[in-house]
Design a protein around this motif. Sequence first.
Motif, PDB file in Angstrom:
ATOM      1  N   GLY A 199      16.147   1.430 -13.561  1.00  0.00           N
ATOM      2  CA  GLY A 199      16.519   1.485 -12.145  1.00  0.00           C
ATOM      3  C   GLY A 199      15.882   2.635 -11.402  1.00  0.00           C
ATOM      4  O   GLY A 199      16.222   2.897 -10.253  1.00  0.00           O
ATOM      5  N   LYS A 200      14.925   3.343 -12.039  1.00  0.00           N
ATOM      6  CA  LYS A 200      14.222   4.429 -11.369  1.00  0.00           C
ATOM      7  C   LYS A 200      13.173   3.834 -10.434  1.00  0.00           C
ATOM      8  O   LYS A 200      12.551   2.829 -10.745  1.00  0.00           O
ATOM      9  N   ILE A 201      12.981   4.504  -9.298  1.00  0.00           N
ATOM     10  CA  ILE A 201      12.125   3.971  -8.233  1.00  0.00           C
ATOM     11  C   ILE A 201      10.970   4.923  -7.951  1.00  0.00           C
ATOM     12  O   ILE A 201      11.155   6.144  -7.895  1.00  0.00           O
ATOM     13  N   LYS A 202       9.808   4.335  -7.739  1.00  0.00           N
ATOM     14  CA  LYS A 202       8.642   5.100  -7.298  1.00  0.00           C
ATOM     15  C   LYS A 202       7.986   4.331  -6.158  1.00  0.00           C
ATOM     16  O   LYS A 202       7.714   3.139  -6.272  1.00  0.00           O
ATOM     17  N   VAL A 203       7.766   5.018  -5.046  1.00  0.00           N
ATOM     18  CA  VAL A 203       7.040   4.439  -3.909  1.00  0.00           C
ATOM     19  C   VAL A 203       5.774   5.268  -3.774  1.00  0.00           C
ATOM     20  O   VAL A 203       5.834   6.483  -3.604  1.00  0.00           O
ATOM     21  N   HIS A 204       4.656   4.594  -3.875  1.00  0.00           N
ATOM     22  CA  HIS A 204       3.345   5.248  -3.980  1.00  0.00           C
ATOM     23  C   HIS A 204       3.399   6.240  -5.126  1.00  0.00           C
ATOM     24  O   HIS A 204       3.595   5.843  -6.258  1.00  0.00           O
ATOM     25  N   ASN A 205       3.266   7.507  -4.868  1.00  0.00           N
ATOM     26  CA  ASN A 205       3.246   8.499  -5.943  1.00  0.00           C
ATOM     27  C   ASN A 205       4.468   9.400  -5.924  1.00  0.00           C
ATOM     28  O   ASN A 205       4.426  10.515  -6.439  1.00  0.00           O
ATOM     29  N   THR A 206       5.561   8.906  -5.345  1.00  0.00           N
ATOM     30  CA  THR A 206       6.757   9.721  -5.196  1.00  0.00           C
ATOM     31  C   THR A 206       7.951   9.047  -5.863  1.00  0.00           C
ATOM     32  O   THR A 206       8.281   7.909  -5.541  1.00  0.00           O
ATOM     33  N   LEU A 207       8.589   9.765  -6.790  1.00  0.00           N
ATOM     34  CA  LEU A 207       9.835   9.283  -7.392  1.00  0.00           C
ATOM     35  C   LEU A 207      10.970   9.514  -6.405  1.00  0.00           C
ATOM     36  O   LEU A 207      11.088  10.595  -5.830  1.00  0.00           O
ATOM     37  N   LEU A 208      11.798   8.483  -6.201  1.00  0.00           N
ATOM     38  CA  LEU A 208      12.851   8.545  -5.185  1.00  0.00           C
ATOM     39  C   LEU A 208      14.150   7.957  -5.707  1.00  0.00           C
ATOM     40  O   LEU A 208      14.143   7.099  -6.590  1.00  0.00           O
ATOM     41  N   ASN A 209      15.249   8.379  -5.099  1.00  0.00           N
ATOM     42  CA  ASN A 209      16.524   7.687  -5.260  1.00  0.00           C
ATOM     43  C   ASN A 209      16.547   6.575  -4.226  1.00  0.00           C
ATOM     44  O   ASN A 209      15.849   6.642  -3.211  1.00  0.00           O
ATOM     45  N   ILE A 210      17.379   5.569  -4.431  1.00  0.00           N
ATOM     46  CA  ILE A 210      17.458   4.446  -3.489  1.00  0.00           C
ATOM     47  C   ILE A 210      17.783   4.940  -2.079  1.00  0.00           C
ATOM     48  O   ILE A 210      17.302   4.389  -1.098  1.00  0.00           O
ATOM     49  N   GLU A 211      18.568   6.012  -1.979  1.00  0.00           N
ATOM     50  CA  GLU A 211      18.956   6.558  -0.674  1.00  0.00           C
ATOM     51  C   GLU A 211      17.781   7.201   0.061  1.00  0.00           C
ATOM     52  O   GLU A 211      17.831   7.382   1.270  1.00  0.00           O
ATOM     53  N   GLU A 212      16.720   7.568  -0.638  1.00  0.00           N
ATOM     54  CA  GLU A 212      15.575   8.251  -0.039  1.00  0.00           C
ATOM     55  C   GLU A 212      14.447   7.292   0.368  1.00  0.00           C
ATOM     56  O   GLU A 212      13.521   7.687   1.071  1.00  0.00           O
ATOM     57  N   VAL A 213      14.520   6.052  -0.073  1.00  0.00           N
ATOM     58  CA  VAL A 213      13.425   5.101   0.129  1.00  0.00           C
ATOM     59  C   VAL A 213      13.153   4.839   1.600  1.00  0.00           C
ATOM     60  O   VAL A 213      11.998   4.861   2.042  1.00  0.00           O
ATOM     61  N   GLU A 214      14.189   4.605   2.383  1.00  0.00           N
ATOM     62  CA  GLU A 214      13.989   4.295   3.801  1.00  0.00           C
ATOM     63  C   GLU A 214      13.289   5.431   4.532  1.00  0.00           C
ATOM     64  O   GLU A 214      12.288   5.215   5.231  1.00  0.00           O
ATOM     65  N   ALA A 215      13.792   6.650   4.378  1.00  0.00           N
ATOM     66  CA  ALA A 215      13.209   7.796   5.090  1.00  0.00           C
ATOM     67  C   ALA A 215      11.768   8.050   4.653  1.00  0.00           C
ATOM     68  O   ALA A 215      10.892   8.299   5.491  1.00  0.00           O
ATOM     69  N   TYR A 216      11.514   7.979   3.358  1.00  0.00           N
ATOM     70  CA  TYR A 216      10.153   8.202   2.862  1.00  0.00           C
ATOM     71  C   TYR A 216       9.200   7.141   3.406  1.00  0.00           C
ATOM     72  O   TYR A 216       8.113   7.461   3.885  1.00  0.00           O
ATOM     73  N   THR A 217       9.604   5.880   3.341  1.00  0.00           N
ATOM     74  CA  THR A 217       8.744   4.782   3.779  1.00  0.00           C
ATOM     75  C   THR A 217       8.492   4.859   5.276  1.00  0.00           C
ATOM     76  O   THR A 217       7.371   4.650   5.743  1.00  0.00           O
ATOM     77  N   LYS A 218       9.522   5.167   6.035  1.00  0.00           N
ATOM     78  CA  LYS A 218       9.375   5.302   7.485  1.00  0.00           C
ATOM     79  C   LYS A 218       8.357   6.390   7.806  1.00  0.00           C
ATOM     80  O   LYS A 218       7.458   6.198   8.632  1.00  0.00           O
ATOM     81  N   SER A 219       8.469   7.520   7.137  1.00  0.00           N
ATOM     82  CA  SER A 219       7.539   8.623   7.352  1.00  0.00           C
ATOM     83  C   SER A 219       6.120   8.224   6.959  1.00  0.00           C
ATOM     84  O   SER A 219       5.161   8.520   7.686  1.00  0.00           O
ATOM     85  N   TYR A 220       5.977   7.533   5.837  1.00  0.00           N
ATOM     86  CA  TYR A 220       4.651   7.130   5.363  1.00  0.00           C
ATOM     87  C   TYR A 220       3.990   6.142   6.325  1.00  0.00           C
ATOM     88  O   TYR A 220       2.837   6.322   6.714  1.00  0.00           O
ATOM     89  N   VAL A 221       4.719   5.109   6.719  1.00  0.00           N
ATOM     90  CA  VAL A 221       4.145   4.084   7.604  1.00  0.00           C
ATOM     91  C   VAL A 221       3.787   4.686   8.954  1.00  0.00           C
ATOM     92  O   VAL A 221       2.712   4.426   9.498  1.00  0.00           O
ATOM     93  N   ARG A 222       4.648   5.513   9.493  1.00  0.00           N
ATOM     94  CA  ARG A 222       4.399   6.099  10.810  1.00  0.00           C
ATOM     95  C   ARG A 222       3.265   7.124  10.802  1.00  0.00           C
ATOM     96  O   ARG A 222       2.717   7.438  11.848  1.00  0.00           O
ATOM     97  N   SER A 223       2.909   7.635   9.632  1.00  0.00           N
ATOM     98  CA  SER A 223       1.835   8.626   9.564  1.00  0.00           C
ATOM     99  C   SER A 223       0.445   7.995   9.499  1.00  0.00           C
ATOM    100  O   SER A 223      -0.561   8.710   9.524  1.00  0.00           O
ATOM    101  N   GLN A 224       0.367   6.673   9.440  1.00  0.00           N
ATOM    102  CA  GLN A 224      -0.919   5.977   9.337  1.00  0.00           C
ATOM    103  C   GLN A 224      -1.596   5.884  10.704  1.00  0.00           C
ATOM    104  O   GLN A 224      -0.927   5.828  11.728  1.00  0.00           O
TER     105      GLN A 224
END
Length: 137
Positions: free
Chosen positions: A43-68
């Motif tokens: 149940g461990k999650i990694k988005v791109h090169n960052t290990l995250l908890n499920i609670e952190e996925v939205e904020a990380y993804t939002k920041s990543y997409v908006r930085s493009q």
Amino acid sequence: MKYILKLSGVLFLLIFSANHLYSQSDLMHSKALYVDAIINYEGKIKVHNTLLNIEEVEAYTKSYVRSQPVMKYDHVVYRVYGDENLELGEIMNLEQELQKAYAGKRARYLLDTRAIILDTPNMWEKLKLLEIKSLKD
């Protein structure tokens, strides 16, 4: 005078047609921003090169997409890799968190993640070597 009007009409049609063809080819060559996410057998999650908890996925993804860059991508595609032995609900929870950040298309893949160590730098390259099962909607 009639010759000038005909010539300007033909010129207008040529410019309009060229513009229309250019915009059509631009649509055919649309570019997607791929966001890769994996949830392993624990149940461990990694988005791109960052290990995250499920609670952190939205904020990380939002920041990543908006930085493009604004003009580089037309849409977002989430490639979600999940362990084949997980319950579907766990994979869907990850997908929901990604979609909360930014609405996009989804591609879901199942595999045996026991051979993957999420915190290794070349994890995504090792993933490509595994047998991956694609799920169709």
